[in-house]
Enzyme design. Structure first.
Site, PDB file in Angstrom:
ATOM      1  N   HIS A 110       0.857  -1.180   0.000  1.00 47.07           N
ATOM      2  CA  HIS A 110       0.000   0.000   0.000  1.00 47.07           C
ATOM      3  C   HIS A 110       0.903   1.243   0.000  1.00 47.07           C
ATOM      4  CE1 HIS A 110      -3.160  -2.811   1.833  1.00 47.07           C
ATOM      5  NE2 HIS A 110      -3.325  -2.717   0.548  1.00 47.07           N
TER       6      HIS A 110
ATOM      7  N   GLY B 253      -4.920  -0.952   9.058  1.00 47.20           N
ATOM      8  CA  GLY B 253      -5.815  -0.050   8.336  1.00 47.20           C
ATOM      9  C   GLY B 253      -7.199   0.054   8.959  1.00 47.20           C
TER      10      GLY B 253
ATOM     11  N   ASP C 298      -0.468   0.905   6.402  1.00 48.09           N
ATOM     12  CA  ASP C 298       0.851   0.330   6.150  1.00 48.09           C
ATOM     13  C   ASP C 298       1.975   1.364   6.170  1.00 48.09           C
ATOM     14  OD1 ASP C 298      -0.171  -2.142   6.107  1.00 48.09           O
ATOM     15  OD2 ASP C 298       0.127  -2.525   3.968  1.00 48.09           O
TER      16      ASP C 298
ATOM     17  N   ARG D 299     -15.681  14.177  14.572  1.00 40.62           N
ATOM     18  CA  ARG D 299     -14.374  13.519  14.739  1.00 40.62           C
ATOM     19  C   ARG D 299     -13.367  14.606  15.060  1.00 40.62           C
ATOM     20  NH1 ARG D 299     -11.025  12.979  10.461  1.00 40.62           N
ATOM     21  NH2 ARG D 299     -12.705  13.258   8.988  1.00 40.62           N
TER      22      ARG D 299
HETATM   23 FE   FE2 Z   1      -1.134  -3.722   7.082  1.00 31.49          FE
END
Ligand code: FE2
Length: 588
Positions: free
Chosen positions: A11, A293, A321, A483
């Site tokens: 990623h 993730g 990642d 958030r």
């Molecule tokens: Fe991962």
């Protein structure tokens, strides 16, 4: 002891530098290459980390890599080669990462390799300030593991249970993201944002897709999935189960899609809550550290903290990642020194540009800017003038943030009380889907007066209820949640001072804070990225450190001039700037 952590080839790739146990630099490669989620060898991030640390490659003691290529190969062989897999990313060649590090970066010293989920777990626990904690990592897949459970104590990180591929909450979420017409590894945020608009009327269907097992285990019903061979994420059985064909990208979003999103979110929260409960029973520890993730699912995080048994939660802000390189570096530090790294204090770990460099850039490009050097209070008042007048301000200050959230280093700011601001930001500025919510920044000392929040939330990693006496339509989601980022003046002094100036003027200690980018692009890194972003979006005012640029004071043909300014700025800026900026500049 200088350790370079590196994640790549899957990623988002990234590098970090751990110097004497302190994290001194970290950045994703996409911020330099301008390729969103760039998975390639992070050569620019690597060079940035060395330069930011003031060291050369020969000063490194080790490079720490975030996953085991050999174990990953065994899973790839079991699953088959995904169609479209790029040979550049080393599919089926377990020596490819090492070769790339040696040949692409010129490193001939030791390379220490750690398992993917161990790196995730360490990236959270070893940078938390907990002496001891339960550990939970959840993502799409690492080598084989997709979910792990463990315990951290001192400098030790131990994983004692794992769920293996293809059973994966991350891949479940990705599969439904694909079915709902969004891009996998990017659209998961959109599904999470869509969920509160719907009703969980497909919970029974979701329970056919995924079922909870004993202890930490759960299983996907593989009849509904096709990602193992990589042709597509779901089988024909999945649209049949829900009774609707997959949504085409950009097609209209209907009640059905909202309800599927809500049902998915509910099912994932249900499993995570149950597994967090089991992990607490198993460890008996009051603190939980999460990464992977799926730990970026802020709604689930909020529920785990509110409804679960843990008293404290730390989620590594770059939980995907890219941030796993922090864990690999921390594990290498423990292995080589026996000690534990210092806790993470902030994520302003990327490149920064000096006021002098920006002055040089603006002069080279011939851009008229108001100069507020040595007049910070006046700058902040000028910014507040514009925010209070309903303008959108691009805010570029200090070091670039690591991770997916802009936290006042590279942010777009606006008045959260403005009822038209959300639509304006989505349509004209960010150019993204209308349903997506925005998050607020709030002065830490005022957070409890506006949110159901009794602890700092510096990284925007959990949602909570809005309890403000103010009407905050731009940052309150359809379900009454937000958030928030709590801003501490000791960590982000200028950003906190801006919030305080806005509070003094308006009585509102909050601002809309969304990342400084347009749809499909990485967050801006350099001043030129920021100027370019202003050129293609509806940002009204740009603040580059001590300089303020109003769009309406730019020439009418501003957008046409942009490529030429960009080029002039590139050459002029590179000539007149320090080595690090000039070097970084070549990557813009
Ligand atoms: Fe991962």
């Amino acid at each position: 002891m200088n350790i370079l952590g590196l994640s790549a080839f899957f990623h988002e790739s990234a590098c970090c530098l751990l110097r004497g146990g302190r994290l001194v630099a970290a950045a994703e490669e996409e911020r330099f290459s301008r390729v969103k989620h760039d998975p390639r060898l992070p050569a620019a991030a690597f060079r940035f980390c060395l330069r930011a640390g003031g060291i050369g490659i020969t000063d490194l003691d080790a490079v720490a890599y975030y996953e085991s290529p050999v174990r990953k190969l065994s899973r790839q062989l079991w699953a088959g080669i995904p169609e479209g897999a790029s040979p550049d990313l080393g599919w089926l060649d377990p020596r490819a990462p090492e070769r790339a590090i040696r040949e692409g970066l010129g490193w001939d010293g030791p390379i220490l390799t750690f398992d993917h989920h161990l790196s995730h777990a360490a990236s959270s626990f070893l940078f938390s300030d907990f002496p001891e904690a339960a550990l939970l990592t959840v993502d799409g897949v690492g080598e084989w593991a997709t979910t792990t459970y463990g315990r951290g104590r001192g400098a030790d990180v131990e994983l004692f249970e794992q769920v293996d591929f293809p059973h994966s909450l991350g891949l479940l979420y990705a599969t439904l993201t694909s079915y709902l017409g969004f891009e996998v590894n990017d659209g998961e945020y959109k599904v999470m944002g869509l969920a509160p608009y719907g009703e969980p009327r497909f919970l029974d269907e979701m329970r056919r897709l995924v079922s909870s097992g004993p202890e930490g285990q759960y299983r996907l019903n593989l009849d509904y999935f096709d990602f193992i061979r990589g042709r597509r994420m779901y089988s024909d059985a999945l649209p049949r189960l829900f009774g609707e064909p997959p949504r085409k990208p950009e097609a209209e979003i209907t009640r059905f899609h909202q309800d599927v999103a809500r049902s998915l979110q509910a099912a994932v929260e249900e499993i995570l809550l149950a597994k967090a409960g089991w992990l607490h029973e198993r460890t008996g520890l009051p603190a939980l550290c999460m990464a992977g993730g799926v730990a970026l699912n802020v709604v689930a995080n909020g529920r785990i903290l509110r409804e679960g048994p843990f008293e404290r939660l730390f989620v590594q802000p770059a939980a995907g990642d890219s941030g796993a390189c922090l864990g690999a570096a921390a594990l290498a530090h423990v292995q080589l020194t026996g000690g534990r790294p210092e806790p993470l204090r902030h994520v302003y770990l990327g490149p920064r540009w000096s006021t002098a460099e920006i002055a040089g850039l603006l002069a080279a490009a011939g851009i008229a800017a108001e100069d507020f050097r040595d007049r910070e209070a006046e700058l902040l008042e000028a910014v507040v003038d514009r925010l209070a007048a309903g303008r959108v301000v691009g805010w570029f200050h200090g070091s670039l943030e690591l991770g997916p959230r802009a936290l006042g280093g590279r942010s777009l700011l606006a008045d959260p009380r403005d009822p038209g601001m959300r639509d304006r930001l989505n349509h004209l500025v960010k150019k993204r889907e209308a349903f997506r919510p925005f998050a607020p920044s709030v002065l830490a000392a005022h957070a409890a007066g506006h949110f159901d929040l009794d602890h700092p939330s510096p990284y925007m990693l959990e949602t909570c209820r809005v309890t403000s006496p103010l009407d905050l339509p731009a940052v309150t989601h359809v379900d009454g949640s937000a958030r928030p980022q709590t801003v501490d003046p000791l960590i982000a002094p200028r950003y906190a001072a801006l919030l305080e100036a806005f509070r003094r003027r308006t009585g509102c200690p909050l601002l809309v804070n969304t990342s400084f980018n347009v749809r499909g692009e990485p967050i801006v890194a350099s001043p030129v990225d920021a100027l370019s972003c202003m050129g293609v979006s509806g940002i009204d005012t740009l603040v580059l450190e001590d300089f303020l640029i109003d769009r309406d004071r730019l020439p009418a043909n501003w957008a046409d001039l942009l490529p030429a300014w960009r080029e002039r700025a590139r050459s002029g800026f590179a000539r007149g700037s320090s080595a690090i900026s000039a070097d970084l500049y070549t990557f813009v």
